[in-house]
Design an enzyme around this catalytic site. Sequence first.
Site: not given
Length: 303
Positions: A47-48
Amino acid sequence: MPELDYFIVDVFTQTPLAGNPLAVVMNSVSLTTERMQAIAREFNLSETTFVERRSLAVEQAEGVRVRIFTTQEELPFAGHPTLGTATVLALTAPETVRDGTVHLALNVGPIPVRFDDLNAGNGPLFGEMRQRDPEFGAALDPAAVAPIIGLHVDDLDRDSKPQVVSTGNAFAIVLLRSGDALARVKVNHDEATSFLRACGGRWFYLLAPVRDENADTGLRYRARMQFYGGEDPATGSAAGCAIAYLVACGRVSSGDRIQVRQGVEIGRPSDLFLSATRNSARVSDVRVGGRTVLVAKGKLFLP
């Protein structure tokens, strides 16, 4: 050429290069959704997150706006991005901290993250998020679940059924009988996707009790979560569903904190600390905590 600051943190660990890595992009209010997705693919982490700063008055009333992306899609909620992003804000933007808590405005709604010790400098901080109250979905047939996760039905706990639970993301929680069974898990993703979609879930989260002489109860839990053809080092959103499930079925007492270790099989051990309360038939106050360590920082140069 616009420049955007970013940070890399490892979440649910106090050791760099362990836990679950996360990229946090700051001051991203000018980015389109398509550009955010492209940046998430560039980082190529599970994830970002993108922090869209607003006026201090708005942030105090509503929380700091944060969006969460995998390499493939935007998520309404995810656990390690929530904890990791709040930690970055606590370390770099002290104006976002009120009474030891950073309030985030996610797509799923407001999520508070409270910190034990904000005087630790850039060292690992322990934070604890309070997730949404759980929604309990369909109970699943163990005989149908077992072959999809690569196990025999006898590997599953005999006294409970797998169940879909959501505190923002819907997971099918499966309690196994032993750590040996957990080691043999191999999710068939094609079958899992169609099976879970039909019953309202997204992914399987597998748990097994293991003996630990240092744990208060003599037990702690190990966990695994395989998705997108790989495996997640730590899944905070699923962990919230898991503790709600364990408290609801009486496997963990109301208010007790347990430790869950995840990511061992892929060389990124992660430690999550979970609790929830139960009043009559209702489970609430779902809390997921752990440490986060800063690993890197830099700038994005975007045309």
